[in-house]
Enzyme design. Structure first.
Site, PDB file in Angstrom:
ATOM      1  N   TYR A 144     103.403 -35.413  20.250  1.00 24.97           N
ATOM      2  CA  TYR A 144     104.427 -35.710  21.254  1.00 24.97           C
ATOM      3  C   TYR A 144     105.758 -36.086  20.612  1.00 24.97           C
ATOM      4  O   TYR A 144     106.799 -35.974  21.241  1.00 24.97           O
ATOM      5  CB  TYR A 144     103.982 -36.885  22.131  1.00 24.97           C
ATOM      6  CG  TYR A 144     103.034 -36.545  23.245  1.00 24.97           C
ATOM      7  CD1 TYR A 144     101.798 -35.982  22.988  1.00 24.97           C
ATOM      8  CD2 TYR A 144     103.380 -36.824  24.571  1.00 24.97           C
ATOM      9  CE1 TYR A 144     100.924 -35.697  24.007  1.00 24.97           C
ATOM     10  CE2 TYR A 144     102.504 -36.535  25.593  1.00 24.97           C
ATOM     11  CZ  TYR A 144     101.285 -35.977  25.319  1.00 24.97           C
ATOM     12  OH  TYR A 144     100.427 -35.695  26.351  1.00 24.97           O
ATOM     13  N   LYS A 201      89.892 -34.162  15.040  1.00 20.59           N
ATOM     14  CA  LYS A 201      89.598 -32.753  14.748  1.00 20.59           C
ATOM     15  C   LYS A 201      89.679 -32.609  13.234  1.00 20.59           C
ATOM     16  O   LYS A 201      90.437 -31.792  12.691  1.00 20.59           O
ATOM     17  CB  LYS A 201      90.604 -31.855  15.498  1.00 20.59           C
ATOM     18  CG  LYS A 201      90.305 -30.379  15.431  1.00 20.59           C
ATOM     19  CD  LYS A 201      89.137 -29.933  16.300  1.00 20.59           C
ATOM     20  CE  LYS A 201      88.802 -28.477  16.073  1.00 20.59           C
ATOM     21  NZ  LYS A 201      87.555 -28.044  16.748  1.00 20.59           N
ATOM     22  N   ASP A 233      86.313 -31.459  20.527  1.00 15.98           N
ATOM     23  CA  ASP A 233      85.677 -30.473  21.424  1.00 15.98           C
ATOM     24  C   ASP A 233      84.302 -30.980  21.870  1.00 15.98           C
ATOM     25  O   ASP A 233      83.941 -30.914  23.054  1.00 15.98           O
ATOM     26  CB  ASP A 233      85.599 -29.078  20.788  1.00 15.98           C
ATOM     27  CG  ASP A 233      85.143 -29.079  19.337  1.00 15.98           C
ATOM     28  OD1 ASP A 233      84.944 -30.170  18.752  1.00 15.98           O
ATOM     29  OD2 ASP A 233      84.971 -27.976  18.765  1.00 15.98           O
ATOM     30  N   ASP A 257      95.335 -37.867  26.054  1.00 18.54           N
ATOM     31  CA  ASP A 257      95.908 -37.388  27.315  1.00 18.54           C
ATOM     32  C   ASP A 257      94.901 -36.491  28.029  1.00 18.54           C
ATOM     33  O   ASP A 257      94.590 -36.676  29.205  1.00 18.54           O
ATOM     34  CB  ASP A 257      97.200 -36.617  27.024  1.00 18.54           C
ATOM     35  CG  ASP A 257      97.814 -36.040  28.282  1.00 18.54           C
ATOM     36  OD1 ASP A 257      97.881 -36.775  29.284  1.00 18.54           O
ATOM     37  OD2 ASP A 257      98.211 -34.860  28.269  1.00 18.54           O
ATOM     38  N   ASP A 261      92.239 -37.395  31.558  1.00 11.85           N
ATOM     39  CA  ASP A 261      92.189 -36.689  32.856  1.00 11.85           C
ATOM     40  C   ASP A 261      90.768 -36.195  33.120  1.00 11.85           C
ATOM     41  O   ASP A 261      90.279 -36.238  34.253  1.00 11.85           O
ATOM     42  CB  ASP A 261      93.155 -35.495  32.889  1.00 11.85           C
ATOM     43  CG  ASP A 261      94.524 -35.851  33.450  1.00 11.85           C
ATOM     44  OD1 ASP A 261      94.982 -36.997  33.232  1.00 11.85           O
ATOM     45  OD2 ASP A 261      95.154 -34.988  34.095  1.00 11.85           O
TER      46      ASP A 261
HETATM   47  C1  IPM Z   1     100.249 -39.114  31.073  1.00 10.66           C
HETATM   48  C2  IPM Z   1     101.124 -37.907  31.315  1.00 10.66           C
HETATM   49  C3  IPM Z   1     102.257 -37.857  30.302  1.00 10.66           C
HETATM   50  C4  IPM Z   1     101.623 -37.757  28.934  1.00 10.66           C
HETATM   51  C5  IPM Z   1     103.269 -36.714  30.508  1.00 10.66           C
HETATM   52  C6  IPM Z   1     103.840 -36.711  31.885  1.00 10.66           C
HETATM   53  C7  IPM Z   1     104.365 -36.781  29.493  1.00 10.66           C
HETATM   54  O1  IPM Z   1     100.376 -36.743  31.320  1.00 10.66           O
HETATM   55  O2  IPM Z   1     100.737 -40.243  31.151  1.00 10.66           O
HETATM   56  O3  IPM Z   1      99.060 -38.940  30.832  1.00 10.66           O
HETATM   57  O4  IPM Z   1     101.238 -36.660  28.508  1.00 10.66           O
HETATM   58  O5  IPM Z   1     101.515 -38.795  28.267  1.00 10.66           O
HETATM   59 MN    MN Z   2      98.246 -37.059  31.228  1.00 12.71          MN
END
Ligand code: IPM
Ligand code: MN
Ligand code: NAD
Length: 369
Positions: A144, A201, A233, A257, A261
């Site tokens: 990032y 990784k 993975d 990240d 999710d």
């Molecule tokens: C999160 C989001 C952010 C990230 C994006 C919007 C930059 O996906 O907070 O998880 O990748 O950190």
């Molecule tokens: Mn995210």
């Protein structure tokens, strides 16, 4: 003990304002119940700040964040700013800028299943029952923030070796960056089930080889904590195969990240996952989800992740552990009573219990004590 706290509130874009309203109402209720005062100042951030000031993280917002006891952030971004040309200001740059400015290198994302939601998950009840893990995501390093560029009209970069576009991003980590995030993970594990799974990784990436080396050095200071390495993975697979095997997942920025999710679905919805971003400066509390443009303005967003992030703020930033517990218990009770926003409603949910953002906020408020 301190009884007044300054909060910089960043509603941002999309569903941001809808869910921030519910967080504020929960804070009002905490004020009444626990005789504490919250001095909340709203500032522009993200897409709305680009529209009003030309930049996603204006100086005035930055000053307010730095001067506050905590930053409460909803979400930023949306199709309007996705559509603007590469190189123009983007809401997400504001978010990364905020995290960097606050020195928030540790993003803590707790993943716990609420019993009431276990049967509503897209995964089998036996798999998701009783999950209690936490993702410790490095937040201000890695790909990032590494060297990057997009270049046009480069010799040989086009189809068939013609001139074309070329882009790169770099995943970079220093020993110091890995050391400090690893220590956070081990400290957390000491107060939990004493198990750290470090996800990398290392079979391919040099940054992961260094990651693994440094994590093992740090582990020597925590002999009571079990350390496992896992390739990312495989970790993605194990998260849905046997999520209860995890206690603390320690990983770099982009892996964290993606895995978070994925892990959110263990709790039923991305709309349930809260987080704290902490480090050297003002701590930031933010749900893991984004601005959900597909449901923005409809009043149906799940406010739980936002409200639970507010609870994390109360406990981590202000030491108001009872107040935090009151919110967490109220969320759990509202779910047990059957209330559901559409994202967590199952086929067997009673229609009359499917409610919107404000009503979910209301039900939670009523149950706080
Ligand atoms: C999160 C989001 C952010 C990230 C994006 C919007 C930059 O996906 O907070 O998880 O990748 O950190
Ligand atoms: Mn995210
Ligand atoms: P998203 O998290 O906004 O949405 C993904 C899916 O989850 C959508 O279907 C959405 O409706 C649903 N969802 C998310 N939060 C929900 C909630 N509280 N209640 C009910 N459903 C919810 O991710 P995306 O669609 O990939 O990204 C949209 C925008 O948000 C992008 O601009 C992205 O950059 C931004 N984003 C911001 C943050 C942040 O501010 N921290 C985090 C992630 C994405």
């Amino acid at each position: 003990m301190k009884s007044s706290f300054a909060i910089c509130a960043l509603s941002g874009d999309g569903i941001g304002t809808e869910i921030m309203s519910e967080a504020k109402r929960a804070l009002d209720r905490v004020s009444e119940l626990y005789s504490v005062n919250f001095d909340i100042v709203d500032k522009d951030f993200g897409g709305i700040a680009i529209d009003r000031h030309g930049v996603p993280f204006p100086q005035d917002t930055r000053d307010c964040c730095a001067a506050s006891d905590a930053v409460l952030l909803a979400a930023v971004g949306g199709p309007k700013w996705d559509a603007t040309p590469v190189g123009s200001p983007k809401p997400e740059q504001g978010l990364l800028g905020l995290r960097k400015a606050m020195g928030a290198f540790a993003n803590l994302r707790p993943v716990r299943t609420f019993d009431a939601l276990a049967s509503a998950s897209t995964l089998k009840f036996e798999v998701v029952r009783g999950i209690d893990l936490i993702i410790v995501r490095e937040l201000i390093g890695g790909i990032y923030f590494g060297k990057r560029a997009i270049e046009r009209d480069v010799e040989g970069a086009g189809v068939g070796g013609a001139r074309g576009s070329y882009a790169f991003d770099t995943m970079e980590y220093s020993e110091r960056e890995i050391d400090r995030i690893a220590r956070r993970a081990f400290e957390l594990a000491m107060n939990r089930r004493r198990k750290v799974t470090s996800v990398d990784k290392a079979n391919v990436l040099d940054s992961s080889k260094l990651w693994r080396e440094v994590v093992h050095e740090v582990a020597r200071d925590y002999p009571d904590v079990e350390l496992d390495d896992m390739l990312v993975d495989n970790a993605a697979m194990q998260l849905v195969r046997n999520p209860r095997s995890f206690d603390v997942i320690l990983t770099e920025n982009s892996f964290g990240d993606i895995l978070s999710d994925e892990a959110s679905m263990l709790t039923g919805s991305l709309g349930m996952l809260a987080s704290a971003s902490i480090g050297d400066g003002t701590p930031v509390f933010e749900p893991c989800h984004g601005s959900a443009p597909d449901i923005a303005g409809k009043g149906i967003a799940n406010p739980c992740a936002m409200i639970l992030s507010t609870a994390m703020m109360l406990s981590i930033a202000f030491g108001l552990h009872d107040a935090a517990k009151s919110i967490e218990d109220a969320v759990e009770e509202a779910l047990r009573a059957g209330y559901r926003t559409p994202d967590i409603a199952g086929e067997d949910t009673d229609e009359s219990l499917i409610i919107g953002t404000a009503e979910m906020g209301e039900r939670i408020l009523e149950l706080m004590r």
